[in-house]
Design a protein around this motif. Structure first.
Motif, PDB file in Angstrom:
ATOM      1  N   THR A 185       0.840  -1.197   0.000  1.00 56.29           N
ATOM      2  CA  THR A 185       0.000   0.000   0.000  1.00 56.29           C
ATOM      3  C   THR A 185       0.873   1.245   0.000  1.00 56.29           C
ATOM      4  OG1 THR A 185      -0.079   0.371   2.371  1.00 56.29           O
ATOM      5  CG2 THR A 185      -1.594  -1.272   1.485  1.00 56.29           C
ATOM      6  N   ILE A 186       0.215   2.401   0.087  1.00 50.34           N
ATOM      7  CA  ILE A 186       0.949   3.664   0.137  1.00 50.34           C
ATOM      8  C   ILE A 186       1.299   4.050   1.569  1.00 50.34           C
ATOM      9  CG2 ILE A 186      -0.019   4.640  -1.975  1.00 50.34           C
ATOM     10  CD1 ILE A 186      -2.076   6.044  -0.129  1.00 50.34           C
ATOM     11  N   ASP A 187       1.043   3.160   2.508  1.00 54.73           N
ATOM     12  CA  ASP A 187       1.302   3.490   3.912  1.00 54.73           C
ATOM     13  C   ASP A 187       2.770   3.850   4.126  1.00 54.73           C
ATOM     14  OD1 ASP A 187       0.873   3.437   6.886  1.00 54.73           O
ATOM     15  OD2 ASP A 187       2.363   1.841   6.666  1.00 54.73           O
ATOM     16  N   GLN A 188       3.004   4.914   4.857  1.00 58.78           N
ATOM     17  CA  GLN A 188       4.377   5.290   5.192  1.00 58.78           C
ATOM     18  C   GLN A 188       4.651   5.135   6.677  1.00 58.78           C
ATOM     19  OE1 GLN A 188       6.740   6.068   2.912  1.00 58.78           O
ATOM     20  NE2 GLN A 188       5.173   5.630   1.378  1.00 58.78           N
ATOM     21  N   SER A 189       3.619   4.843   7.449  1.00 59.12           N
ATOM     22  CA  SER A 189       3.767   4.893   8.910  1.00 59.12           C
ATOM     23  C   SER A 189       4.459   3.653   9.476  1.00 59.12           C
ATOM     24  CB  SER A 189       2.390   5.005   9.559  1.00 59.12           C
ATOM     25  OG  SER A 189       1.695   3.767   9.444  1.00 59.12           O
ATOM     26  N   ARG A 190       4.420   2.555   8.736  1.00 62.08           N
ATOM     27  CA  ARG A 190       4.879   1.257   9.240  1.00 62.08           C
ATOM     28  C   ARG A 190       4.093   0.846  10.482  1.00 62.08           C
ATOM     29  NH1 ARG A 190       9.966   3.507   8.011  1.00 62.08           N
ATOM     30  NH2 ARG A 190      11.116   2.439   6.379  1.00 62.08           N
ATOM     31  N   SER A 191       2.924   1.404  10.643  1.00 60.80           N
ATOM     32  CA  SER A 191       2.051   0.989  11.737  1.00 60.80           C
ATOM     33  C   SER A 191       1.147  -0.112  11.212  1.00 60.80           C
ATOM     34  CB  SER A 191       1.211   2.180  12.201  1.00 60.80           C
ATOM     35  OG  SER A 191      -0.049   1.744  12.645  1.00 60.80           O
ATOM     36  N   HIS A 192       1.038  -1.220  11.972  1.00 60.67           N
ATOM     37  CA  HIS A 192       0.128  -2.288  11.548  1.00 60.67           C
ATOM     38  C   HIS A 192      -1.259  -1.751  11.311  1.00 60.67           C
ATOM     39  CE1 HIS A 192       2.733  -5.558  12.620  1.00 60.67           C
ATOM     40  NE2 HIS A 192       2.885  -5.103  13.834  1.00 60.67           N
ATOM     41  N   PHE A 193      -1.682  -0.944  12.275  1.00 61.18           N
ATOM     42  CA  PHE A 193      -3.095  -0.613  12.333  1.00 61.18           C
ATOM     43  C   PHE A 193      -3.444   0.376  11.236  1.00 61.18           C
ATOM     44  CE2 PHE A 193      -1.098  -1.640  16.368  1.00 61.18           C
ATOM     45  CZ  PHE A 193      -1.576  -2.941  16.451  1.00 61.18           C
ATOM     46  N   GLN A 194      -2.540   1.348  11.025  1.00 55.68           N
ATOM     47  CA  GLN A 194      -2.782   2.292   9.942  1.00 55.68           C
ATOM     48  C   GLN A 194      -2.681   1.592   8.589  1.00 55.68           C
ATOM     49  OE1 GLN A 194      -2.445   6.206  10.467  1.00 55.68           O
ATOM     50  NE2 GLN A 194      -1.162   6.711   8.745  1.00 55.68           N
ATOM     51  N   ALA A 195      -1.687   0.726   8.441  1.00 56.45           N
ATOM     52  CA  ALA A 195      -1.503   0.051   7.149  1.00 56.45           C
ATOM     53  C   ALA A 195      -2.679  -0.875   6.851  1.00 56.45           C
ATOM     54  CB  ALA A 195      -0.184  -0.726   7.160  1.00 56.45           C
ATOM     55  N   GLN A 196      -3.183  -1.563   7.882  1.00 49.22           N
ATOM     56  CA  GLN A 196      -4.345  -2.430   7.663  1.00 49.22           C
ATOM     57  C   GLN A 196      -5.566  -1.602   7.289  1.00 49.22           C
ATOM     58  OE1 GLN A 196      -4.941  -5.155  10.952  1.00 49.22           O
ATOM     59  NE2 GLN A 196      -2.815  -5.841  10.884  1.00 49.22           N
ATOM     60  N   ASP A 197      -5.720  -0.467   7.946  1.00 48.01           N
ATOM     61  CA  ASP A 197      -6.853   0.417   7.614  1.00 48.01           C
ATOM     62  C   ASP A 197      -6.765   0.870   6.161  1.00 48.01           C
ATOM     63  OD1 ASP A 197      -7.718   0.125  10.165  1.00 48.01           O
ATOM     64  OD2 ASP A 197      -7.355   2.185  10.811  1.00 48.01           O
ATOM     65  N   ILE A 198      -5.572   1.287   5.764  1.00 48.07           N
ATOM     66  CA  ILE A 198      -5.398   1.744   4.381  1.00 48.07           C
ATOM     67  C   ILE A 198      -5.719   0.612   3.414  1.00 48.07           C
ATOM     68  CG2 ILE A 198      -3.645   2.435   2.677  1.00 48.07           C
ATOM     69  CD1 ILE A 198      -2.392   4.192   4.836  1.00 48.07           C
ATOM     70  N   PHE A 199      -5.227  -0.564   3.715  1.00 48.07           N
ATOM     71  CA  PHE A 199      -5.494  -1.718   2.847  1.00 48.07           C
ATOM     72  C   PHE A 199      -6.999  -1.955   2.732  1.00 48.07           C
ATOM     73  CE2 PHE A 199      -6.363  -6.118   1.926  1.00 48.07           C
ATOM     74  CZ  PHE A 199      -5.447  -6.444   0.941  1.00 48.07           C
ATOM     75  N   GLU A 200      -7.664  -1.989   3.853  1.00 54.82           N
ATOM     76  CA  GLU A 200      -9.071  -2.393   3.853  1.00 54.82           C
ATOM     77  C   GLU A 200      -9.996  -1.305   3.324  1.00 54.82           C
ATOM     78  OE1 GLU A 200     -10.478  -4.905   7.149  1.00 54.82           O
ATOM     79  OE2 GLU A 200      -8.524  -4.520   8.028  1.00 54.82           O
ATOM     80  N   LEU A 201      -9.612  -0.048   3.512  1.00 54.21           N
ATOM     81  CA  LEU A 201     -10.447   1.032   2.972  1.00 54.21           C
ATOM     82  C   LEU A 201     -10.323   1.071   1.451  1.00 54.21           C
ATOM     83  CD1 LEU A 201      -9.760   3.800   5.629  1.00 54.21           C
ATOM     84  CD2 LEU A 201     -11.977   2.742   5.150  1.00 54.21           C
ATOM     85  N   GLY A 202      -9.091   0.944   0.940  1.00 53.87           N
ATOM     86  CA  GLY A 202      -8.878   0.878  -0.505  1.00 53.87           C
ATOM     87  C   GLY A 202      -9.077   2.200  -1.220  1.00 53.87           C
ATOM     88  N   THR A 203      -9.082   3.290  -0.461  1.00 51.41           N
ATOM     89  CA  THR A 203      -9.260   4.598  -1.087  1.00 51.41           C
ATOM     90  C   THR A 203      -7.963   5.384  -1.104  1.00 51.41           C
ATOM     91  OG1 THR A 203      -9.862   5.482   1.065  1.00 51.41           O
ATOM     92  CG2 THR A 203     -11.669   4.828  -0.380  1.00 51.41           C
ATOM     93  N   GLY A 204      -6.956   4.872  -0.449  1.00 52.52           N
ATOM     94  CA  GLY A 204      -5.712   5.617  -0.319  1.00 52.52           C
ATOM     95  C   GLY A 204      -5.742   6.546   0.895  1.00 52.52           C
ATOM     96  N   ARG A 205      -6.842   6.516   1.633  1.00 45.08           N
ATOM     97  CA  ARG A 205      -6.946   7.361   2.831  1.00 45.08           C
ATOM     98  C   ARG A 205      -6.857   6.483   4.080  1.00 45.08           C
ATOM     99  NH1 ARG A 205     -11.040  10.002  -0.386  1.00 45.08           N
ATOM    100  NH2 ARG A 205      -9.903  11.619  -1.515  1.00 45.08           N
ATOM    101  N   THR A 206      -6.727   7.157   5.225  1.00 46.48           N
ATOM    102  CA  THR A 206      -6.631   6.394   6.469  1.00 46.48           C
ATOM    103  C   THR A 206      -7.970   6.328   7.188  1.00 46.48           C
ATOM    104  OG1 THR A 206      -5.943   8.408   7.599  1.00 46.48           O
ATOM    105  CG2 THR A 206      -4.207   6.922   6.875  1.00 46.48           C
ATOM    106  N   ARG A 207      -8.932   7.116   6.704  1.00 51.69           N
ATOM    107  CA  ARG A 207     -10.260   7.057   7.311  1.00 51.69           C
ATOM    108  C   ARG A 207     -11.300   7.111   6.210  1.00 51.69           C
ATOM    109  NH1 ARG A 207      -7.465  10.340  10.769  1.00 51.69           N
ATOM    110  NH2 ARG A 207      -7.253   9.482  12.853  1.00 51.69           N
ATOM    111  N   GLY A 208     -12.468   6.628   6.492  1.00 56.90           N
ATOM    112  CA  GLY A 208     -13.531   6.694   5.499  1.00 56.90           C
ATOM    113  C   GLY A 208     -14.705   5.849   5.912  1.00 56.90           C
ATOM    114  N   PRO A 209     -15.828   6.064   5.280  1.00 53.06           N
ATOM    115  CA  PRO A 209     -17.061   5.402   5.714  1.00 53.06           C
ATOM    116  C   PRO A 209     -17.199   3.950   5.239  1.00 53.06           C
ATOM    117  CG  PRO A 209     -17.530   6.876   3.901  1.00 53.06           C
ATOM    118  CD  PRO A 209     -16.067   7.031   4.200  1.00 53.06           C
ATOM    119  N   SER A 210     -16.444   3.547   4.218  1.00 54.93           N
ATOM    120  CA  SER A 210     -16.685   2.191   3.715  1.00 54.93           C
ATOM    121  C   SER A 210     -15.393   1.532   3.274  1.00 54.93           C
ATOM    122  CB  SER A 210     -17.660   2.236   2.536  1.00 54.93           C
ATOM    123  OG  SER A 210     -17.058   2.899   1.449  1.00 54.93           O
ATOM    124  N   GLY A 211     -15.370   0.195   3.346  1.00 50.90           N
ATOM    125  CA  GLY A 211     -14.230  -0.587   2.907  1.00 50.90           C
ATOM    126  C   GLY A 211     -14.419  -1.090   1.486  1.00 50.90           C
TER     127      GLY A 211
END
Lengths: 393, 525
Positions: free
Chosen positions: A108-134
């Motif tokens: 993904t485009i994650d730069q944080s190397r945080s599991h939780f942020q990277a998983q969120d980015i993966f599952e959202l699939g919008t390139g953002r870290t927050r959002g209403p839908s996966g």
């Protein structure tokens, strides 16, 4: 069942429950009978351990202890310059049979190397870290009325969050085992119009789905003491295959496996986890049967890869690019997808990680296109702003 | 007249309007006694549900009194439960550690396979009983706010009890965090968790060894692979303090990983004299061993760390992280999400963040800012937070038992285990989620209905066989035993919703209890 799931969804739609604006599926002339199962490995799989670039002279220098097994007993993966760790022999055999392809540098485009942020980015699939839908929830909308998505998890993964209560079938736990008759009707009435009510209706519907697939009492449960050691994931994969085979409407499926965060002493730990993953994919293939396996694409990936160098404690730390697997009867396998530039420092991100050469949204959207013949505009709604590198699966 | 009078009247109206507005938005006064409705909600928010006695005691208390007691005082348990809790705690921790900690005198030799297996089994049992004990204390405390707040911190500084010797350490970790809570300071909690071997072991920091340290060079010269592990450093920044968007980068993670080298776990077989000889410093069961530490210069969060500082730079780094503005925001947000709403109003988080910063990280000041917000007052009138599984199970137990002891810790353990929220058993360091999206699913609702039905049918025994008939029981004038008595349940729930009341019609009494215990309102707090 007193209320059919479809009726319920229609009712939810009428009530404005699906507020995201459901787009009707574009049904092209081509085949749309495919099926996609995403296996998400949580914790950050060390892809270089599973599939190692043994032809790269840097490998043994950067990973003196973690490459011993693969250098001694690895299974070569064609002419890719990679070999599979002995624990991945089952996966290597699929590769050799032309039913599995891999990319060593996906992510993904994650730069944080945080599991939780990277998983969120993966599952959202919008390139953002927050959002209403996966992305699974949006993809399910695009598949239209007749096709559904299912998550083989106990909770609702972020990938499935969205406007409607998703279908989840936690095959590891006992069934929903709801009451029936008068009490169930009273419960439905008490919960009507509440988020808990939506969940209850979905539980009622899924209970029927799973019951029909495993009606012959064939649901595999944990092996008792002394029974042959079948891995937990392989057991679950068989049950997943049964549910999918009996319910042709289920075209999108998701399952997650934890236990890949290997900072220390990873050799045995990870070998066991990978062997179990391999057993699971093989079990899935076997239980689906040849014709269903041909319709199915299995995409395996993790939130990030790990450091190219092993750390001081026999493990690896959080990195960037990592391993992505694509398997299935119709997958053009036996090859490496996207590129690999080697382990030279110049090619590493921040001098320590594999770069991301295959964007996860491109991998998923290309696979979805191959499975469902979705239009570009439909894919744009699922994965907006993806880089659009077409991957032929 | 005309114009002037009109102006006067307008002014008058405006004043009255303003006052009415102020009244409507008046926050819960910190020092205003709570009504019964507010007290019931408070006992579910900072606690696991009201009982007749706790409700009576809390009604009329002020929010400030309730919170200060939660922070400053510990829990007392009813006598029979207290004895059970002691029994579950087992041998004193010091004894256990000297026997089975690193270098312990009761560890069988490596070749003694049956002995080793038996020891591992003993570890597992010991760890399990510590978790059971925790559930027992949460369910029976006379100071529920204390347990709810402690659970928040144990989850914020989450450790996994299943990893290696953490099975032995987890009970002591809970005690250490409870002690630290009384200091009413975030830094005290951060330090208590960092300097506990349970955290060091959980996030591999006890294995981190600086390559240019004395022991590092020695290991390398013997051909061993050693080095720095950045697991704890990363989670300290990401989860414990600044938060993922808190403005640190990979260089900060690496610098912090170097700063916290030298961390080790105290071994019983090394004498104080030997430790003194190498300059090691013991803090509880944490050991700082300078022979493992990276004494080079570092730059962390924009500050230069001179060479040669040793343990002092760990203290300094922990203080820097506590004082960082992002930490205030991160902690305030998490508190607001746990105790108010999944998406707390921005102004509440801002007020709490400011209070955290202005008070130097005092927990009470931060939560006072929460209590003073209109949103919190509104939420006490109409609670809407989806209960986490552990909240749900304990509140069912409380509703069914009233003021009787919930003495069957195994029943609690089994129920919470099935719903995947055992204390100290979260495998990942982020702790359990506290939001509706983390828990509300078809499975969750089905599980709760099933559990409620089992309880209503009397298939879940909240009282340990053998503890019935204890004196404390006779003193309390209650319907007999922990049975799903409908009136008692209704007293715990408060007034059911119209829809729930309507749905009860025509049901048997067992069905009614099932429905009440799995009603939408009872799933919220």
């Amino acid at each position: 069942m007193p209320i059919d799931r479809r009726d319920f969804l229609k009712a939810a739609l009428a009530c404005g429950g699906l507020s995201l604006g459901r787009a009707w599926a574009w049904q092209g002339g081509g085949e749309d009978t495919g099926r996609l199962l995403v296996i998400f490995l949580r914790g950050g799989l060390d892809g270089l351990f599973a599939f190692s670039p043994v032809a790269d002279p840097q490998l043994a220098l950067l990973r003196p202890t973690l490459t011993r097994a693969v250098l001694a007993q690895g299974v070569p993966l064609g002419d890719s310059g990679f070999a599979a760790h002995p624990s991945c022999t089952a996966l290597a055999e699929l590769f050799q049979a032309g039913e599995l392809a891999f990319s060593p540098c996906a992510g993904t485009i994650d730069q944080s190397r945080s599991h939780f942020q990277a998983q969120d980015i993966f599952e959202l699939g919008t390139g953002r870290t927050r959002g209403p839908s996966g992305f699974m929830s949006r993809a399910a909308s695009e598949l239209g009325e007749k096709h559904d998505a299912i998550s083989f998890t106990s909770g609702i993964p972020l990938a499935f969050q969205g406007a409607a209560m998703p279908e989840i079938a936690p095959l590891e736990s006992s069934s929903f085992n709801l009451p029936s008759g008068r009490l169930l009707e009273a419960l439905r009435q008490a919960h009507a119009g509440e988020p808990t009510g939506e969940a209850l209706e979905q539980a009622i519907a899924t209970e029927a789905t799973v019951a029909s697939a495993l009606a012959d009492g064939s649901m595999e449960r944990s092996a008792g003491r002394g029974a042959a050691a079948v891995s937990r994931f392989a057991r679950m994969a068989r049950n997943m295959a049964r549910v999918l085979r009996h319910n042709p409407r289920l075209r999108l499926a998701f399952v997650d496996v934890a236990g890949f965060d290997t900072h220390a002493d990873q050799e045995d730990l990870l070998a066991r986890a990978l062997a179990s993953l391999g057993e699971g994919v093989v079990a899935l293939r076997q239980e689906l049967g040849a014709s269903e396996w041909r319709k199915t694409r299995v995409l395996v990936c993790s939130e990030f890869g790990r450091t190219v160098r092993e750390n001081g404690t026999g493990g690896t730390d959080h990195g960037h690019g990592g391993l992505l697997l694509l398997a299935g009867g119709a997958v053009r396998g036996g090859r490496m997808l996207s590129g690999f530039d080697g382990l030279g420092t110049a090619h590493l991100q921040e001098g320590r990680d594999l770069p991301v050469l295959l964007d996860w949204r491109d991998a998923l959207s290309s696979t979805m296109q191959d499975c469902f013949n979705l239009s570009d505009t439909a894919l744009d709604r699922i994965f907006p702003d993806r880089p659009r590198q077409r991957l032929e699966s | 007249m005309g114009k002037n009078l009109l102006h006067f009247l307008q002014l008058l109206l405006a004043l009255i309007g303003l006052q009415a507005l102020e009244l409507a938005a008046a926050p819960v006064a910190l020092d205003q006694p709570m009504s019964e409705v507010q007290a019931r909600a408070m006992l579910s928010r900072f606690g696991y549900g009201p009982t007749p006695l706790t409700l009576a005691a809390t009604t009329g208390q002020t929010p400030r009194q309730y919170l200060m007691r939660a922070i400053r005082e510990t829990s007392a348990l009813p006598a029979p439960v207290d004895a059970l809790a002691d029994e579950l705690a087992g041998d004193p921790f010091d004894t256990v550690w000297s026997r089975y900690g690193p270098g312990g005198n009761a560890i069988p030799p490596a070749g003694d396979i049956p002995g080793r297996l038996a020891m591992n089994q003993r570890f597992s049992d010991y760890g399990r009983l510590q978790v059971e004990r925790r559930l027992l204390v949460m369910a029976n405390s006379d100071n529920p706010g204390h347990e709810a707040l402690l659970s928040f911190w144990l989850n914020h500084f989450s450790v996994f009890a299943g990893k290696g010797r953490n099975k032995l350490l987890v009970g002591d970790y809970i005690r250490s965090m409870a002690d630290a809570m009384q200091a009413d300071s975030f830094e005290a909690l951060l330090r208590a968790s960092f300097f506990h071997p349970a955290m060091q072991i959980y996030l591999d920091n006890d294995q981190s060894l600086a390559p240019d340290s004395r022991l590092g060079r020695h290991a390398i010269s013997r051909g061993k692979r050693i080095g720095i592990n950045e697991n704890l450093a990363r989670e300290l920044l990401e989860l414990h303090t600044l938060g993922v968007d808190g403005g640190y980068d990979q260089r900060d993670v690496q610098a912090l990983a170097r700063i916290i080298t030298g961390s080790d776990v105290y071994r019983a077989d090394v004498s104080a004299q030997e430790l003194a000889q190498v300059g090691a410093v013991r803090r509880g069961y944490f050991l700082f061993d300078p022979r493992r530490h990276d004494f080079g210069t570092k730059r962390f969060l924009g500050k230069d760390f001179p060479a040669g500082e040793g343990l002092a730079e760990i203290d300094r780094a922990l203080q820097l992280m506590t004082e960082h503005p992002s930490t205030a925001r991160h902690v305030a947000t998490k508190l607001a999400q746990r105790f108010l709403d999944d998406s707390p109003p921005v102004e509440v988080v801002v007020a709490m963040t400011d209070a955290f910063r202005n008070s130097g990280g005092r927990i009470s000041a931060t939560l006072f800012a929460l209590f003073e917000s209109p949103a919190f007052r509104a939420s006490l009138q109409a609670p809407n937070k989806f209960k986490e599984p552990i909240d749900y199970v304990l509140s069912v137990a409380r509703a069914v038992c009233g003021d009787l002891p919930v003495s069957n810790s195994q029943a609690l353990f089994a129920a919470v285990s099935k719903m995947d929220q055992l204390p100290m058993r979260r495998t990942t360091p982020d702790g359990y989620g506290t939001q509706e999206k983390d828990w509300l699913s078809p499975l969750t609702v089905a599980q709760r209905i099933r559990f409620a039905r089992d309880v209503a049918r009397g298939r879940v025994q909240f009282e340990q066989p053998g503890t019935t008939g204890s004196p404390s029981r006779r003193q309390l004038e209650q319907p007999s035993g922990c049975t799903a008595d409908r009136l008692r349940i209704e007293q715990a729930i408060g007034e059911p919703r119209v829809m729930t009341r309507r749905s009860l019609r025509g049901l048997t009494s067992v069905e009614k209890s099932t429905l009440l215990l799995s009603s939408p309102e009872f799933m919220r707090r």
